[in-house]
Scaffold this active site. Structure first.
Site, PDB file in Angstrom:
ATOM      1  N   LYS A 236     -34.116 -29.308  27.323  1.00  0.00           N
ATOM      2  CA  LYS A 236     -35.122 -28.509  28.027  1.00  0.00           C
ATOM      3  C   LYS A 236     -34.957 -27.024  27.699  1.00  0.00           C
ATOM      4  CE  LYS A 236     -34.479 -28.237  32.515  1.00  0.00           C
ATOM      5  NZ  LYS A 236     -34.160 -26.816  32.859  1.00  0.00           N
TER       6      LYS A 236
ATOM      7  N   ASP B 270     -24.583 -25.332  35.177  1.00  0.00           N
ATOM      8  CA  ASP B 270     -25.322 -26.566  35.457  1.00  0.00           C
ATOM      9  C   ASP B 270     -24.420 -27.790  35.526  1.00  0.00           C
ATOM     10  OD1 ASP B 270     -27.777 -25.360  35.689  1.00  0.00           O
ATOM     11  OD2 ASP B 270     -28.379 -25.725  33.616  1.00  0.00           O
TER      12      ASP B 270
ATOM     13  N   SER C  71     -29.184 -15.338  33.021  1.00  0.00           N
ATOM     14  CA  SER C  71     -29.425 -15.190  31.586  1.00  0.00           C
ATOM     15  C   SER C  71     -30.888 -15.422  31.240  1.00  0.00           C
ATOM     16  CB  SER C  71     -28.547 -16.170  30.807  1.00  0.00           C
ATOM     17  OG  SER C  71     -28.892 -17.513  31.111  1.00  0.00           O
ATOM     18  N   GLN C  72     -31.629 -16.119  32.107  1.00  0.00           N
ATOM     19  CA  GLN C  72     -33.033 -16.398  31.818  1.00  0.00           C
ATOM     20  C   GLN C  72     -33.876 -15.124  31.798  1.00  0.00           C
ATOM     21  OE1 GLN C  72     -34.523 -19.470  34.410  1.00  0.00           O
ATOM     22  NE2 GLN C  72     -32.959 -20.932  33.779  1.00  0.00           N
TER      23      GLN C  72
END
Length: 425
Positions: free
Chosen positions: A24, A305, A146-147
């Protein structure tokens, strides 16, 4: 949809080989690049809900976009829409409207973007009047997500002057930034990443990392292949860790030299007796030892995650754990630290202590449960899948099990292939 998971009655009589959907994280990065450079073709794109939402948004001709629970899409699309001419509003689920986005919006505004909050200041939904970015240097806090950084990096080569991104503070989830750099470079973008001193007051952060991205008109590579998702591989590492010596499981389309940070799973799960090997882009997991660590200490700042998966593995095996670097988990689909503490107590009379960015587990022997242990998922796909492997030790009732579609739609079908009895309630 709620699912009852019951302990397998028989051991496997055949080797199991799974093909997990493309990453993803990689897919969503490449979709933004494809939107900017339409000649790019993507092979093995993820079929996750997040990626589907991203595709639908990018193909939509409407001026209102709803990305549901897809946090990555919210961040990446906010930057993308700000860089392209047009007026658009972007929103998401109720939980998405509680997830902060001010760091990214402030950064975009500082280089000319016109973005308004439609409800609560600092949170979606947003109204974006795109095409006004004129600045070439942006500063933002590197410790939050970080996104936000990746969102800026992805649009940078399409800007007239490129973009210089100054990251103030300690960078979190570094492998995800490295992934973005690799994908940009793969299509011909020049990326320079360095550290430099910055002006500061005494006792304040004195250095920053600087990412300089130059503009690109024409890409050099027109086809890129997405590696299968290492985050999803984590659930199968956990499953193998809970099996007998000699158990083996194979996952297709994984690369030994991976750009995905969660490939560190191969090191972490050595502590649980799992050996990793590769054969022609096949990832082979083998339970080699019943001897596992009595206590593990892992800093997951670069692989947050995996916190839920590792925590659930420790619960099932009775391994004490101290997991750190988890501050970003507080603003995910749910407050993942709080959710782990809540659900964790249902398996053992354990001591579970949490802080803003840590969780500490001290185990007491796994209880025998007369009824299935209830796993509330809190609209979080990883809560469902992280705890699912524990079904080989005790029956589980997974609430709202359909949330797995966010990242791994075929997960429950794959779990049936390893003889877990699954019944819809």
């Amino acid at each position: 949809m709620d699912l009852l998971l019951e302990k397998p009655l028989n051991s496997l009589s055949k080797e199991v080989v799974f093909t997990i959907t493309g990453s993803k994280s990689e897919s969503n990065r490449l979709l933004i690049l494809k939107a900017l450079y339409p000649e790019l073709e993507i092979v093995n794109l993820s079929n996750s809900d997040d990626t589907v939402h991203m595709q639908e948004a990018l193909m939509s001709q409407k001026n209102h976009v709803d990305i549901g629970h897809a946090g990555t899409a919210m961040r990446f699309l906010t930057a993308y829409y700000a860089s392209k001419k047009g007026l658009i509003t972007i929103t998401g689920s109720q939980r998405m409207q509680q997830r902060p986005i001010a760091v990214l919006v402030d950064a975009l505004r500082s280089i000319g973007a016109k973005i308004e909050y439609l409800n609560q200041e600092g949170y979606p939904p947003l109204k974006i009047d795109g095409g006004h970015i004129n600045g070439a240097t942006v500063k933002l806090d590197a410790s939050v997500s970080s996104q936000y950084i990746t969102a800026l990096m992805l649009i940078a080569p399409s800007l007239e002057n490129g973009l210089k991104i100054e990251l103030i503070g300690k960078l979190t989830s570094r492998p995800y930034i490295q992934m973005t750099v690799r994908h940009l470079q793969s299509i011909g973008v020049t990326v320079n990443w360095s550290k430099q001193d910055v002006d500061s007051e005494k006792d304040i952060q004195t250095t920053s990392e600087v990412i300089q991205i130059k503009p690109l008109d024409t890409i050099i590579n027109r086809s890129l292949t997405v590696e299968s998702d290492w985050s999803s591989a984590g659930y199968w590492y956990s499953w193998v860790a809970l099996q007998d010596i000699g158990y083996q499981l194979t996952l297709q389309h994984y690369f030994k030299e991976s750009v995905q940070g969660d490939s560190k799973l191969s090191e972490y799960y050595e502590e649980f007796g799992v050996q990793t090997s590769f054969d022609n882009n096949q990832l082979i997991l083998t339970k080699r030892s019943e001897k596992v660590a009595q206590r593990i200490v892992i800093n997951l700042v670069n692989e947050p995650d995996q916190a839920q998966t590792i925590f659930a593995t420790c619960l099932a095996l009775g391994v004490d754990a101290h997991l750190t670097g988890l501050h970003t988990l507080r603003i995910k689909e749910t407050d993942r630290i709080a959710a782990l503490k809540d659900v964790g107590y249902r398996f053992r009379e354990s001591v579970i202590k949490t802080t803003q960015d840590t969780i500490t587990l001290t185990c007491i022997p796994l209880e025998q449960h007369a009824e299935p242990v209830v796993i509330d998922t809190f609209d979080d796909h990883r809560m469902a899948m992280a705890f699912a492997p524990v079904a080989c030790r005790t029956s589980l009732l997974i609430k709202d099990a359909g949330v797995v579609a966010k990242s791994y739609p075929q997960f429950w079908n794959d779990l049936k292939q390893v003889n877990v009895n699954i019944t819809e309630i």
